[in-house]
Design a protein around this motif. Structure first.
Motif, PDB file in Angstrom:
ATOM      1  N   ALA A   1      -9.150  10.217 -12.596  1.00 54.85           N
ATOM      2  CA  ALA A   1      -8.272  11.862 -11.217  1.00 54.85           C
ATOM      3  C   ALA A   1      -8.839  11.527  -9.926  1.00 54.85           C
ATOM      4  CB  ALA A   1      -7.742  12.591 -12.598  1.00 54.85           C
ATOM      5  N   GLU A   2     -10.310  11.417 -10.096  1.00 56.00           N
ATOM      6  CA  GLU A   2     -10.582  12.324  -9.035  1.00 56.00           C
ATOM      7  C   GLU A   2     -10.793  10.317  -8.356  1.00 56.00           C
ATOM      8  OE1 GLU A   2     -15.468  13.232  -7.660  1.00 56.00           O
ATOM      9  OE2 GLU A   2     -14.799  13.255  -9.869  1.00 56.00           O
ATOM     10  N   THR A   3     -11.520   9.347  -8.728  1.00 52.53           N
ATOM     11  CA  THR A   3     -11.348   8.552  -7.618  1.00 52.53           C
ATOM     12  C   THR A   3      -9.377   7.912  -7.210  1.00 52.53           C
ATOM     13  OG1 THR A   3     -12.434   7.250  -8.949  1.00 52.53           O
ATOM     14  CG2 THR A   3     -10.856   5.574  -7.970  1.00 52.53           C
ATOM     15  N   LYS A   4      -8.523   8.510  -8.102  1.00 51.72           N
ATOM     16  CA  LYS A   4      -6.998   7.917  -7.662  1.00 51.72           C
ATOM     17  C   LYS A   4      -7.035   9.188  -6.273  1.00 51.72           C
ATOM     18  CE  LYS A   4      -5.284   7.101 -12.030  1.00 51.72           C
ATOM     19  NZ  LYS A   4      -4.046   7.449 -13.031  1.00 51.72           N
ATOM     20  N   GLN A   5      -7.673  10.208  -6.637  1.00 47.09           N
ATOM     21  CA  GLN A   5      -7.100  11.115  -5.854  1.00 47.09           C
ATOM     22  C   GLN A   5      -8.152  10.781  -4.552  1.00 47.09           C
ATOM     23  OE1 GLN A   5      -5.327  13.838  -5.764  1.00 47.09           O
ATOM     24  NE2 GLN A   5      -6.254  14.193  -2.937  1.00 47.09           N
ATOM     25  N   LYS A   6      -8.899  10.222  -4.114  1.00 46.15           N
ATOM     26  CA  LYS A   6      -9.941   9.227  -3.099  1.00 46.15           C
ATOM     27  C   LYS A   6      -8.608   8.220  -2.472  1.00 46.15           C
ATOM     28  CE  LYS A   6     -14.625  10.327  -4.620  1.00 46.15           C
ATOM     29  NZ  LYS A   6     -15.704   9.676  -5.132  1.00 46.15           N
ATOM     30  N   HIS A   7      -8.396   7.314  -3.735  1.00 52.55           N
ATOM     31  CA  HIS A   7      -7.174   6.411  -2.723  1.00 52.55           C
ATOM     32  C   HIS A   7      -5.916   6.840  -2.209  1.00 52.55           C
ATOM     33  CE1 HIS A   7      -9.124   3.134  -6.112  1.00 52.55           C
ATOM     34  NE2 HIS A   7      -9.885   4.259  -5.540  1.00 52.55           N
ATOM     35  N   ILE A   8      -5.330   8.050  -2.850  1.00 52.97           N
ATOM     36  CA  ILE A   8      -4.541   8.422  -2.517  1.00 52.97           C
ATOM     37  C   ILE A   8      -4.809   8.876  -0.841  1.00 52.97           C
ATOM     38  CG2 ILE A   8      -3.185  10.597  -2.362  1.00 52.97           C
ATOM     39  CD1 ILE A   8      -3.333  10.940  -5.027  1.00 52.97           C
ATOM     40  N   GLU A   9      -5.806   9.856  -0.625  1.00 52.68           N
ATOM     41  CA  GLU A   9      -6.301   9.703   0.948  1.00 52.68           C
ATOM     42  C   GLU A   9      -6.546   8.956   1.401  1.00 52.68           C
ATOM     43  OE1 GLU A   9      -9.864  12.260  -0.345  1.00 52.68           O
ATOM     44  OE2 GLU A   9      -8.922  13.622  -1.544  1.00 52.68           O
TER      45      GLU A   9
ATOM     46  N   SER B   1       4.661  10.167  -8.134  1.00 53.19           N
ATOM     47  CA  SER B   1       4.618   9.103  -9.757  1.00 53.19           C
ATOM     48  C   SER B   1       6.120   8.095  -9.695  1.00 53.19           C
ATOM     49  CB  SER B   1       4.904   9.962 -10.943  1.00 53.19           C
ATOM     50  OG  SER B   1       3.708  10.727 -10.652  1.00 53.19           O
ATOM     51  N   LYS B   2       6.632   7.538  -8.294  1.00 53.35           N
ATOM     52  CA  LYS B   2       7.443   7.160  -8.279  1.00 53.35           C
ATOM     53  C   LYS B   2       7.759   6.114  -9.082  1.00 53.35           C
ATOM     54  CE  LYS B   2      11.014   6.039  -4.431  1.00 53.35           C
ATOM     55  NZ  LYS B   2      10.475   5.849  -2.594  1.00 53.35           N
ATOM     56  N   GLU B   3       8.560   6.071  -9.622  1.00 58.68           N
ATOM     57  CA  GLU B   3       8.632   4.214 -10.492  1.00 58.68           C
ATOM     58  C   GLU B   3       9.704   3.428  -9.340  1.00 58.68           C
ATOM     59  OE1 GLU B   3       7.708   3.049 -12.614  1.00 58.68           O
ATOM     60  OE2 GLU B   3       6.540   5.160 -13.433  1.00 58.68           O
ATOM     61  N   ASN B   4       9.658   2.382  -9.430  1.00 57.38           N
ATOM     62  CA  ASN B   4      10.219   0.925  -7.920  1.00 57.38           C
ATOM     63  C   ASN B   4       9.818  -0.553  -9.257  1.00 57.38           C
ATOM     64  OD1 ASN B   4      10.461  -1.218  -6.249  1.00 57.38           O
ATOM     65  ND2 ASN B   4      10.036   0.254  -4.639  1.00 57.38           N
ATOM     66  N   LEU B   5      11.280  -0.426 -10.006  1.00 56.29           N
ATOM     67  CA  LEU B   5      11.171  -2.159 -10.438  1.00 56.29           C
ATOM     68  C   LEU B   5      11.023  -2.777  -9.343  1.00 56.29           C
ATOM     69  CD1 LEU B   5      14.162  -0.255 -13.076  1.00 56.29           C
ATOM     70  CD2 LEU B   5      11.296  -1.092 -13.467  1.00 56.29           C
ATOM     71  N   MET B   6      11.447  -2.802  -8.554  1.00 53.66           N
ATOM     72  CA  MET B   6      11.433  -3.993  -7.890  1.00 53.66           C
ATOM     73  C   MET B   6       9.679  -4.112  -7.142  1.00 53.66           C
ATOM     74  SD  MET B   6      13.006  -6.531  -5.823  1.00 53.66           S
ATOM     75  CE  MET B   6      14.674  -6.086  -5.607  1.00 53.66           C
ATOM     76  N   TRP B   7       8.966  -3.327  -7.326  1.00 53.20           N
ATOM     77  CA  TRP B   7       7.742  -2.700  -6.777  1.00 53.20           C
ATOM     78  C   TRP B   7       6.890  -3.729  -8.161  1.00 53.20           C
ATOM     79  CZ3 TRP B   7       4.110   1.187  -8.649  1.00 53.20           C
ATOM     80  CH2 TRP B   7       2.672   1.118  -8.930  1.00 53.20           C
ATOM     81  N   TYR B   8       7.489  -3.743  -9.250  1.00 58.36           N
ATOM     82  CA  TYR B   8       6.951  -4.051 -10.627  1.00 58.36           C
ATOM     83  C   TYR B   8       6.935  -5.114 -10.407  1.00 58.36           C
ATOM     84  CZ  TYR B   8       5.819  -0.388 -13.124  1.00 58.36           C
ATOM     85  OH  TYR B   8       5.253   1.582 -14.411  1.00 58.36           O
ATOM     86  N   LYS B   9       8.097  -6.367 -10.192  1.00 59.43           N
ATOM     87  CA  LYS B   9       8.511  -7.784 -10.308  1.00 59.43           C
ATOM     88  C   LYS B   9       7.257  -8.325  -9.115  1.00 59.43           C
ATOM     89  CE  LYS B   9      12.173  -7.365 -12.153  1.00 59.43           C
ATOM     90  NZ  LYS B   9      14.485  -6.756 -12.549  1.00 59.43           N
ATOM     91  N   HIS B  10       6.493  -7.113  -7.900  1.00 60.40           N
ATOM     92  CA  HIS B  10       6.414  -8.050  -6.846  1.00 60.40           C
ATOM     93  C   HIS B  10       4.632  -7.690  -6.933  1.00 60.40           C
ATOM     94  CE1 HIS B  10      10.829  -9.080  -5.813  1.00 60.40           C
ATOM     95  NE2 HIS B  10       9.772  -9.781  -5.066  1.00 60.40           N
ATOM     96  N   GLY B  11       4.540  -7.405  -8.141  1.00 61.57           N
ATOM     97  CA  GLY B  11       2.752  -7.236  -7.968  1.00 61.57           C
ATOM     98  C   GLY B  11       2.273  -6.221  -8.048  1.00 61.57           C
ATOM     99  N   GLY B  12       3.517  -5.274  -8.131  1.00 61.09           N
ATOM    100  CA  GLY B  12       2.979  -3.905  -8.908  1.00 61.09           C
ATOM    101  C   GLY B  12       2.313  -3.828 -10.075  1.00 61.09           C
ATOM    102  N   GLU B  13       3.243  -4.026 -11.123  1.00 60.74           N
ATOM    103  CA  GLU B  13       3.097  -4.147 -12.753  1.00 60.74           C
ATOM    104  C   GLU B  13       1.170  -3.977 -12.848  1.00 60.74           C
ATOM    105  OE1 GLU B  13       4.577  -5.579 -17.095  1.00 60.74           O
ATOM    106  OE2 GLU B  13       4.918  -6.598 -15.268  1.00 60.74           O
TER     107      GLU B  13
ATOM    108  N   ASP C   1       0.960  -1.142   0.162  1.00 64.11           N
ATOM    109  CA  ASP C   1       0.355  -0.433  -0.089  1.00 64.11           C
ATOM    110  C   ASP C   1       0.711   1.374  -0.024  1.00 64.11           C
ATOM    111  OD1 ASP C   1      -1.994  -1.789   0.421  1.00 64.11           O
ATOM    112  OD2 ASP C   1      -1.833  -1.604   2.754  1.00 64.11           O
ATOM    113  N   ASP C   2       1.928   1.802   0.621  1.00 60.46           N
ATOM    114  CA  ASP C   2       3.163   2.466   0.284  1.00 60.46           C
ATOM    115  C   ASP C   2       3.948   2.607  -0.597  1.00 60.46           C
ATOM    116  OD1 ASP C   2       3.664   4.156   2.556  1.00 60.46           O
ATOM    117  OD2 ASP C   2       6.104   3.668   2.063  1.00 60.46           O
ATOM    118  N   LEU C   3       3.789   1.378  -1.599  1.00 58.76           N
ATOM    119  CA  LEU C   3       4.603   1.601  -2.555  1.00 58.76           C
ATOM    120  C   LEU C   3       3.661   2.067  -3.630  1.00 58.76           C
ATOM    121  CD1 LEU C   3       6.663  -2.235  -2.462  1.00 58.76           C
ATOM    122  CD2 LEU C   3       7.528  -0.112  -2.899  1.00 58.76           C
ATOM    123  N   LEU C   4       2.210   1.190  -2.916  1.00 55.97           N
ATOM    124  CA  LEU C   4       1.134   2.158  -4.197  1.00 55.97           C
ATOM    125  C   LEU C   4       0.805   3.802  -3.568  1.00 55.97           C
ATOM    126  CD1 LEU C   4      -0.658   2.101  -6.459  1.00 55.97           C
ATOM    127  CD2 LEU C   4      -2.719   1.069  -4.435  1.00 55.97           C
ATOM    128  N   LEU C   5       1.046   4.490  -2.754  1.00 52.14           N
ATOM    129  CA  LEU C   5       1.002   5.499  -2.696  1.00 52.14           C
ATOM    130  C   LEU C   5       1.683   6.391  -3.233  1.00 52.14           C
ATOM    131  CD1 LEU C   5      -0.024   7.797  -1.117  1.00 52.14           C
ATOM    132  CD2 LEU C   5       0.859   7.575   0.988  1.00 52.14           C
TER     133      LEU C   5
END
Length: 241
Positions: free
Chosen positions: A101-109, A78-90, A68-72
């Motif tokens: 965008a509006e939903t993304k903002q709700k998810h950030i909150e 817009s922080k890219e993380n190749l290790m995250w991609y390989k472990h479910g982030g992709e 959840d922290d990596l997604l945030l």
């Protein structure tokens, strides 16, 4: 009224629906989610939508997981993380391609509002991964370990059952709380698919990110309900396998 704890979901909304139905969850139940709502199966955004909506009907405690922290960081910075991609982030990045965008903002909150841990009035600790300070969570110098640590679970697993809590060799961390509920390290690593107790630690991550089920458990009675294995519910996907 029950208090129910839920293990790592990893984008498996179908499994979350199943356990809610199988446990016959009602608005009277308090729900404690141990984190890792995303990364793995294809419905990470929908899981977060479901959890946000759940707050309107139930008392909920949402713990922060490392995924959840990596997604945030990705959504907010817009922080890219190749290790995250390989472990479910992709799969999560792909799923968010069609999210407004509006939903993304709700998810950030929502992600920003997650708790590092929850300690109830019966001295029961709910935390995603663990903690390292021998004086407990309130003395932890490195808060990120709340959602990255594996040493608490490894210590509990390796502990000789013949050593009693009042013995000088007994790990102090395992004497601080009446019970500790964690996720983070799936019990499938020790060939289990149901919640496992070692010392005072209950691990409720039953491998939903991989080929295990999702679990919900009544913390007072220890009765639990499980979904089908996630690879059966998402047979066309790989998850984190």
């Amino acid at each position: 009224m029950r208090t129910l704890v839920i293990g790592d979901i990893h984008g498996g909304l179908r499994a979350l629906h199943q356990i809610m139905e199988r446990a016959k969850v009602t608005p009277k139940d308090t729900l404690i989610f141990l984190g890792d709502y995303v990364d793995g199966w294809s419905q990470s955004p929908q899981v977060i939508d479901f959890l946000i909506e759940l707050k309107s009907t139930n008392e909920c405690f949402f713990i922060r997981g490392n995924h959840d922290d990596l997604l945030l960081h990705w959504l907010k910075d817009s922080k890219e993380n190749l290790m995250w991609y390989k472990h479910g982030g992709e799969s999560t990045v792909s799923a968010y391609e069609i999210v407004p965008a509006e939903t993304k903002q709700k998810h950030i909150e929502f992600l920003q509002s997650l708790l590092d841990y929850y300690l109830d009035n019966k001295n029961r600790l709910f935390i995603h991964a663990g903690f390292t300070n021998m004086n407990g969570v309130k003395a932890e110098y490195f808060p990120k370990l709340f959602y990255w640590d594996r040493t608490l679970w490894e210590t509990a697993l390796a502990l000789d059952p013949s050593i009693k809590p009042n013995d000088s060799l007994y790990p102090k961390r395992l004497t601080l709380y009446n019970e500790v509920y964690i996720g983070h390290t799936p019990v499938t690593r020790i060939d289990k698919t149901i919640p496992v107790q070692r010392a005072c630690v209950w691990n409720v991550d039953t491998g939903a990110a991989f080929k295990g089920p999702l679990t919900i458990m009544d913390i007072d009675t220890k009765e639990f309900w499980q979904s089908e294995p996630l690879n059966h519910l998402y047979f066309e996907e790989k998850g984190r396998n």
